[in-house]
Design a protein around this motif. Structure first.
Motif, PDB file in Angstrom:
ATOM      1  N   GLY A 137       8.303   4.738  -9.229  1.00  0.00           N
ATOM      2  CA  GLY A 137       7.342   5.497  -8.433  1.00  0.00           C
ATOM      3  C   GLY A 137       7.587   5.399  -6.941  1.00  0.00           C
ATOM      4  N   PRO A 138       6.660   5.963  -6.150  1.00  0.00           N
ATOM      5  CA  PRO A 138       6.822   6.005  -4.692  1.00  0.00           C
ATOM      6  C   PRO A 138       6.665   4.619  -4.065  1.00  0.00           C
ATOM      7  N   THR A 139       6.995   4.535  -2.770  1.00  0.00           N
ATOM      8  CA  THR A 139       6.726   3.311  -2.031  1.00  0.00           C
ATOM      9  C   THR A 139       5.207   3.127  -1.938  1.00  0.00           C
ATOM     10  N   PRO A 140       4.732   1.910  -1.679  1.00  0.00           N
ATOM     11  CA  PRO A 140       3.283   1.710  -1.562  1.00  0.00           C
ATOM     12  C   PRO A 140       2.618   2.641  -0.553  1.00  0.00           C
ATOM     13  N   GLN A 141       3.245   2.833   0.605  1.00  0.00           N
ATOM     14  CA  GLN A 141       2.647   3.721   1.613  1.00  0.00           C
ATOM     15  C   GLN A 141       2.573   5.159   1.111  1.00  0.00           C
ATOM     16  N   GLU A 142       3.638   5.629   0.496  1.00  0.00           N
ATOM     17  CA  GLU A 142       3.657   6.994  -0.030  1.00  0.00           C
ATOM     18  C   GLU A 142       2.634   7.171  -1.144  1.00  0.00           C
ATOM     19  N   LEU A 143       2.525   6.151  -1.992  1.00  0.00           N
ATOM     20  CA  LEU A 143       1.586   6.223  -3.109  1.00  0.00           C
ATOM     21  C   LEU A 143       0.149   6.329  -2.610  1.00  0.00           C
ATOM     22  N   LEU A 144      -0.205   5.520  -1.619  1.00  0.00           N
ATOM     23  CA  LEU A 144      -1.560   5.580  -1.085  1.00  0.00           C
ATOM     24  C   LEU A 144      -1.872   6.965  -0.517  1.00  0.00           C
ATOM     25  N   LYS A 145      -0.908   7.562   0.154  1.00  0.00           N
ATOM     26  CA  LYS A 145      -1.135   8.894   0.712  1.00  0.00           C
ATOM     27  C   LYS A 145      -1.283   9.947  -0.382  1.00  0.00           C
ATOM     28  N   GLU A 146      -0.528   9.797  -1.474  1.00  0.00           N
ATOM     29  CA  GLU A 146      -0.654  10.723  -2.599  1.00  0.00           C
ATOM     30  C   GLU A 146      -2.024  10.588  -3.266  1.00  0.00           C
ATOM     31  N   ILE A 147      -2.507   9.362  -3.383  1.00  0.00           N
ATOM     32  CA  ILE A 147      -3.829   9.132  -3.969  1.00  0.00           C
ATOM     33  C   ILE A 147      -4.907   9.820  -3.139  1.00  0.00           C
ATOM     34  N   ALA A 148      -4.831   9.649  -1.828  1.00  0.00           N
ATOM     35  CA  ALA A 148      -5.817  10.294  -0.949  1.00  0.00           C
ATOM     36  C   ALA A 148      -5.705  11.812  -1.025  1.00  0.00           C
ATOM     37  N   ARG A 149      -4.490  12.331  -1.089  1.00  0.00           N
ATOM     38  CA  ARG A 149      -4.279  13.779  -1.158  1.00  0.00           C
ATOM     39  C   ARG A 149      -4.834  14.361  -2.462  1.00  0.00           C
ATOM     40  N   SER A 150      -4.893  13.531  -3.507  1.00  0.00           N
ATOM     41  CA  SER A 150      -5.374  14.010  -4.799  1.00  0.00           C
ATOM     42  C   SER A 150      -6.895  14.143  -4.848  1.00  0.00           C
ATOM     43  N   GLY A 151      -7.582  13.578  -3.859  1.00  0.00           N
ATOM     44  CA  GLY A 151      -9.036  13.698  -3.826  1.00  0.00           C
ATOM     45  C   GLY A 151      -9.790  12.399  -3.967  1.00  0.00           C
ATOM     46  N   PHE A 152      -9.082  11.293  -4.119  1.00  0.00           N
ATOM     47  CA  PHE A 152      -9.747   9.989  -4.174  1.00  0.00           C
ATOM     48  C   PHE A 152      -9.943   9.443  -2.766  1.00  0.00           C
ATOM     49  N   HIS A 153     -11.033   8.704  -2.587  1.00  0.00           N
ATOM     50  CA  HIS A 153     -11.326   8.074  -1.304  1.00  0.00           C
ATOM     51  C   HIS A 153     -11.206   6.553  -1.370  1.00  0.00           C
ATOM     52  N   ALA A 154     -10.901   6.036  -2.584  1.00  0.00           N
ATOM     53  CA  ALA A 154     -10.764   4.591  -2.765  1.00  0.00           C
ATOM     54  C   ALA A 154      -9.724   4.330  -3.842  1.00  0.00           C
ATOM     55  N   VAL A 155      -9.122   3.149  -3.771  1.00  0.00           N
ATOM     56  CA  VAL A 155      -8.064   2.788  -4.711  1.00  0.00           C
ATOM     57  C   VAL A 155      -8.268   1.351  -5.173  1.00  0.00           C
ATOM     58  N   HIS A 156      -7.978   1.129  -6.443  1.00  0.00           N
ATOM     59  CA  HIS A 156      -7.923  -0.213  -7.008  1.00  0.00           C
ATOM     60  C   HIS A 156      -7.055  -1.074  -6.092  1.00  0.00           C
ATOM     61  N   ALA A 157      -7.631  -2.154  -5.593  1.00  0.00           N
ATOM     62  CA  ALA A 157      -6.959  -2.946  -4.557  1.00  0.00           C
ATOM     63  C   ALA A 157      -5.895  -3.857  -5.155  1.00  0.00           C
ATOM     64  N   GLN A 158      -4.676  -3.715  -4.653  1.00  0.00           N
ATOM     65  CA  GLN A 158      -3.582  -4.595  -5.045  1.00  0.00           C
ATOM     66  C   GLN A 158      -2.626  -4.719  -3.871  1.00  0.00           C
ATOM     67  N   VAL A 159      -2.565  -5.900  -3.297  1.00  0.00           N
ATOM     68  CA  VAL A 159      -1.701  -6.128  -2.145  1.00  0.00           C
ATOM     69  C   VAL A 159      -0.255  -6.191  -2.630  1.00  0.00           C
ATOM     70  N   PRO A 160       0.618  -5.314  -2.152  1.00  0.00           N
ATOM     71  CA  PRO A 160       2.019  -5.338  -2.607  1.00  0.00           C
ATOM     72  C   PRO A 160       2.686  -6.677  -2.301  1.00  0.00           C
ATOM     73  N   ALA A 161       3.620  -7.055  -3.154  1.00  0.00           N
ATOM     74  CA  ALA A 161       4.347  -8.314  -2.967  1.00  0.00           C
ATOM     75  C   ALA A 161       5.017  -8.329  -1.592  1.00  0.00           C
ATOM     76  N   GLY A 162       4.834  -9.432  -0.895  1.00  0.00           N
ATOM     77  CA  GLY A 162       5.448  -9.592   0.415  1.00  0.00           C
ATOM     78  C   GLY A 162       4.633  -9.047   1.574  1.00  0.00           C
ATOM     79  N   TRP A 163       3.516  -8.375   1.273  1.00  0.00           N
ATOM     80  CA  TRP A 163       2.659  -7.828   2.320  1.00  0.00           C
ATOM     81  C   TRP A 163       1.581  -8.835   2.694  1.00  0.00           C
ATOM     82  N   THR A 164       1.151  -8.776   3.953  1.00  0.00           N
ATOM     83  CA  THR A 164      -0.034  -9.527   4.371  1.00  0.00           C
ATOM     84  C   THR A 164      -1.268  -8.669   4.104  1.00  0.00           C
ATOM     85  N   ILE A 165      -2.425  -9.310   4.122  1.00  0.00           N
ATOM     86  CA  ILE A 165      -3.672  -8.560   3.980  1.00  0.00           C
ATOM     87  C   ILE A 165      -3.816  -7.548   5.117  1.00  0.00           C
TER      88      ILE A 165
END
Length: 303
Positions: A33-61
């Motif tokens: 699938g897409p990169t985390p940043q791309e995925l979040l933008k696709e989710i928002a574009r689809s009509g969702f305003h919130a996403v199941h929270a999962q911090v990608p490996a290696g990312w800070t909060i």
């Protein structure tokens, strides 16, 4: 609350975007699938305003919060999949992961989190799904101890654990679900039902939700085709074989009484509905868009 839909009578809803990770063999590949940043933008574009929270490996909060903000999304309750000794992870290590995960959720401002046990392709209940295969009292006692201790740890971090029965795991059936909920304090352990997985296991989903509605703050909304479930069970199909046979459907396009299940939450439910489509009928973005459209039209039952 400001993160409810603006439409009167609506629910808070979010997406767990696993349809982007679905593989042709009926499993999930988190590297797909897409990169985390791309995925979040696709989710928002689809009509969702919130996403199941999962911090990608290696990312800070902080990095994750920034990515959510850039995409125009808010965090929604996440998911803790607890590994077991049979997965090569000792209980103490699993509990430490639980603490770390809960601390991340709390830092994101969340107060609830699904908890489940992990499954893999070789698990007995993946080979024989939805029937409580190879139940064992000693194993159940180990699972009970893990859920009890993990939910206590989450509470210490300011997060309420929501027990999440899941096909293919050692918490699969209605009986197992009720035993855990009835023997661990409601102050410590909540309920996070999954409409699809409980239905696959043949549970009385509406009855379960009604009985534990006071403990339910989060729910996975899935739809499925019961005819596919029944035919797969009769044929002795595995988890993956059942999935690729067409079990899952976008919300509202399957055969579940989702309206009845949501009504069982009560008119005062103010928790989260998290859409999931493990194996989409539509391409991932179109699947997400259809899910958002269906959820946005939901209204609470009258008092």
């Amino acid at each position: 609350m400001t993160d409810f839909l603006s439409t009167p009578g609506g629910y808070r809803f979010a997406l767990n975007p696993i349809q982007w990770f679905a593989t042709a063999d009926g499993w999930l590949d988190p590297t797909k699938g897409p990169t985390p940043q791309e995925l979040l933008k696709e989710i928002a574009r689809s009509g969702f305003h919130a996403v199941h929270a999962q911090v990608p490996a290696g990312w800070t909060i902080g990095e994750y919060k920034s990515a959510l903000q850039d995409a125009g999304l808010k965090p929604a309750p996440g998911y803790l999949s607890m590994a077991l000794p049979e997965h090569g992870v000792e209980i103490e290590a699993a509990l430490e992961t639980a603490r770390t995960s809960a601390a991340q959720q709390a830092e994101l401002g969340l107060t609830d989190m699904f908890i489940a046990t992990r499954m893999n392709k070789d698990a007995p209940r993946v080979k024989r799904p939805g029937v409580g295969a190879e139940f064992d009292e000693a194993k159940f006692a180990m699972i009970f101890n893990l859920v009890d201790r993990a939910s206590a740890i989450l509470n210490e971090e300011g997060v309420k654990a929501a027990l999440h029965p899941h096909i293919g795991t050692w918490i699969e059936t209605e009986t197992e679900t009720r035993r855990l909920l009835d023997n661990i304090s409601a102050n410590q352990l909540g309920f996070g039902p999954d409409t699809g997985h409980l239905s696959w296991a043949g549970a009385d989903v509406i009855g379960l939700i009604k009985d534990y509605r006071d403990r339910t703050r989060v729910m996975h909304v899935k739809d499925c085709r019961l005819q596919v479930r029944d035919a797969a069970k009769a044929a002795g199909k595995t988890y993956q074989q059942t999935v690729v046979s067409g079990l899952w459907a976008e919300p509202g396009s399957g055969e579940l009484d989702l309206a009845g299940m949501l009504a069982a939450l009560g008119s005062d439910f103010d928790g989260w509905l998290i859409a999931e489509v493990d194996f989409p009928t539509l391409p991932p973005f179109e699947c997400a868009k259809a899910s958002a459209e269906w959820l946005s039209k939901l209204r609470r039952p009258a008092h």
